[in-house]
Scaffold this motif. Structure first.
Motif, short mmCIF file in Angstrom:
data_model
loop_
_atom_site.label_atom_id
_atom_site.label_comp_id
_atom_site.label_asym_id
_atom_site.label_seq_id
_atom_site.Cartn_x
_atom_site.Cartn_y
_atom_site.Cartn_z
N ILE A 186 21.65 73.87 3.01
CA ILE A 186 22.41 74.52 4.07
C ILE A 186 21.50 75.35 4.96
CG2 ILE A 186 24.27 76.16 4.53
CD1 ILE A 186 25.29 75.45 1.66
N GLY A 187 21.66 75.17 6.28
CA GLY A 187 20.99 75.99 7.27
C GLY A 187 22.02 76.83 8.00
N MET A 188 21.66 77.35 9.14
CA MET A 188 22.60 78.16 9.93
C MET A 188 23.60 77.28 10.67
SD MET A 188 22.03 81.24 9.25
CE MET A 188 23.01 82.03 10.51
N GLU A 189 23.09 76.36 11.48
CA GLU A 189 23.95 75.44 12.23
C GLU A 189 23.58 73.99 11.91
OE1 GLU A 189 23.47 76.60 16.31
OE2 GLU A 189 24.64 78.43 16.03
N SER A 190 22.98 73.82 10.75
CA SER A 190 22.52 72.50 10.35
C SER A 190 22.57 72.38 8.83
CB SER A 190 21.08 72.27 10.84
OG SER A 190 20.20 73.21 10.24
N LEU A 191 22.45 71.15 8.38
CA LEU A 191 22.31 70.90 6.95
C LEU A 191 21.41 69.69 6.77
CD1 LEU A 191 24.19 68.24 6.02
CD2 LEU A 191 26.01 69.90 6.27
N VAL A 192 20.89 69.55 5.55
CA VAL A 192 20.04 68.42 5.19
C VAL A 192 20.67 67.72 3.99
CG1 VAL A 192 17.76 67.71 4.35
CG2 VAL A 192 17.95 69.61 5.98
N ILE A 193 20.82 66.42 4.10
CA ILE A 193 21.25 65.62 2.95
C ILE A 193 20.01 64.94 2.39
CG2 ILE A 193 22.66 63.71 2.11
CD1 ILE A 193 24.66 64.32 4.32
N GLY A 229 13.54 54.56 -0.45
CA GLY A 229 13.23 55.53 -1.49
C GLY A 229 13.88 56.87 -1.17
N TYR A 230 13.21 57.94 -1.56
CA TYR A 230 13.77 59.27 -1.30
C TYR A 230 13.77 59.54 0.20
CZ TYR A 230 13.65 59.94 -6.29
OH TYR A 230 13.86 59.79 -7.63
N SER A 231 14.89 60.06 0.67
CA SER A 231 15.09 60.25 2.11
C SER A 231 15.83 61.56 2.34
CB SER A 231 15.94 59.11 2.68
OG SER A 231 15.40 57.85 2.34
N SER A 232 15.70 62.07 3.56
CA SER A 232 16.50 63.22 3.95
C SER A 232 16.85 63.10 5.42
CB SER A 232 15.76 64.54 3.68
OG SER A 232 14.60 64.62 4.47
N GLU A 233 18.02 63.62 5.75
CA GLU A 233 18.44 63.65 7.15
C GLU A 233 18.90 65.06 7.48
OE1 GLU A 233 20.46 60.49 9.02
OE2 GLU A 233 19.86 59.04 7.49
N VAL A 234 18.47 65.52 8.64
CA VAL A 234 18.86 66.82 9.15
C VAL A 234 19.96 66.59 10.18
CG1 VAL A 234 18.09 68.93 10.28
CG2 VAL A 234 16.47 67.62 8.87
N PHE A 235 21.06 67.33 10.04
CA PHE A 235 22.20 67.20 10.93
C PHE A 235 22.44 68.54 11.63
CE2 PHE A 235 22.74 64.33 7.37
CZ PHE A 235 23.10 63.14 7.98
N TYR A 236 22.54 68.50 12.95
CA TYR A 236 22.82 69.68 13.77
C TYR A 236 24.25 69.57 14.28
CZ TYR A 236 17.77 70.17 13.63
OH TYR A 236 16.46 70.29 13.20
N PHE A 237 25.04 70.64 14.11
CA PHE A 237 26.47 70.60 14.38
C PHE A 237 26.87 71.42 15.60
CE2 PHE A 237 25.96 69.54 9.99
CZ PHE A 237 26.91 68.57 9.75
N ASN A 238 27.89 70.91 16.31
CA ASN A 238 28.49 71.70 17.39
C ASN A 238 29.59 72.58 16.80
OD1 ASN A 238 30.81 70.08 17.07
ND2 ASN A 238 30.50 68.96 18.97
N ASN A 239 30.29 73.31 17.63
CA ASN A 239 31.34 74.23 17.15
C ASN A 239 32.57 73.51 16.59
OD1 ASN A 239 29.87 76.54 17.67
ND2 ASN A 239 30.63 76.71 19.76
#
Length: 118
Positions: free
Chosen positions: A82-89, A96-106
């Protein structure tokens, strides 16, 4: 939008389920109409040097190609950060091992996503 654990867990669960069901409409439901996706796979598959696509139409065409090329595609959820206005899965996928960063609107929709792979 401030991200909390409940939202992050719910989003991650639905995002993984959507991908594992290969339901393109369910996958796209997480995103704004004009969202931007950046991924090294865009460069590999689409020949776009900067690895960026913008908008649901362009990304849906790209993802449709990927889903048809990998009919057994399956993501294994590992964790969500968990970030402030984002999260990483963090998950295990076709590379293989992966991650995605998601930035969210209101409204809780993703307007930018950045994929990372091993």
């Amino acid at each position: 939008m401030k991200i909390d654990k409940a939202f992050a867990d719910s989003f991650a669960k639905h995002w993984i389920k959507s991908w594992n069901s290969h339901d393109l409409e369910a996958i796209l439901s997480h995103y704004t109409e004009d969202f931007e996706l950046q991924s090294p796979i865009i460069t590999e598959r689409m020949g776009i040097p900067e690895g960026k696509l913008k908008g649901k139409i362009a990304v849906s065409e790209y993802w449709a190609i990927g889903l048809s090329a990998k009919p057994k595609l399956h993501f294994e959820f590992i964790n969500v950060f968990i970030g402030m206005e984002s999260l990483v899965i963090y998950y295990k996928g076709r590379k293989g091992y992966s991650s995605e960063v998601f930035y969210f609107n209101n409204q809780g929709k993703v307007y930018r996503a950045v994929a990372h792979y091993e």
